[in-house]
Design a protein around this motif. Structure first.
Motif, short mmCIF file in Angstrom:
data_model
loop_
_atom_site.label_atom_id
_atom_site.label_comp_id
_atom_site.label_asym_id
_atom_site.label_seq_id
_atom_site.Cartn_x
_atom_site.Cartn_y
_atom_site.Cartn_z
N ASP A 69 -2.46 11.48 6.73
CA ASP A 69 -1.40 12.63 6.61
C ASP A 69 -1.61 13.31 7.88
N HIS A 70 -0.64 13.27 8.64
CA HIS A 70 -0.75 14.01 9.93
C HIS A 70 0.15 15.24 10.12
N ARG A 71 -0.32 16.32 10.24
CA ARG A 71 0.57 17.84 10.27
C ARG A 71 0.69 17.92 11.75
N GLN A 76 4.71 17.28 7.43
CA GLN A 76 3.31 16.30 6.97
C GLN A 76 3.95 14.84 7.31
N PRO A 78 3.08 10.88 6.82
CA PRO A 78 2.08 9.78 6.49
C PRO A 78 1.91 8.91 7.52
#
Length: 119
Positions: A69-71, A76, A78
């Protein structure tokens, strides 16, 4: 070595982290580029790198294997193998490994000497 040239696997600069590791293949510090930085980030299962930003460069992150999961700012996102994200300079971001295997990410920066500011 100067600008350009081969970085053999045995000459990669390894930076162990509490959450995984950073491996650097191209950078100003290594001496093989005056325009960019290229590396590989490995994040262990259940771990994440701290939220941070780069005031002096853009970043491109490509997922080689695993699931994260990339902020990116307030979003957010996926991501899994084959996904790529472009991160503008100054944007707070971090990656969290949500899978059961190490996540491997190729990372490239638009400067040979990236700056990192943690949150």
């Amino acid at each position: 070595m100067g600008r350009g040239g081969l970085t053999p696997a045995g000459k990669v600069v390894v930076e162990p982290q509490d959450w995984g590791r950073l491996d650097w293949m191209v950078s100003g510090a290594i001496g093989n580029s005056d325009t960019m930085t290229v590396g590989r980030c490995t994040i262990e299962p259940g771990q994440q790198n701290p939220p941070h930003h780069h005031p002096n460069c853009d970043e491109v992150l490509h997922v080689v294997s695993g699931t994260i999961d990339h902020r990116l700012g307030d979003e957010q996102l996926p991501m899994s193998a084959g996904d790529t994200i472009s991160i503008p300079a100054g944007t707070v971001h971090n990656a969290r490994n949500v899978g059961s295997e190490p996540a491997v990410l190729m990372i490239a920066f638009s400067t040979p000497d990236r700056e990192v500011i943690g949150e």
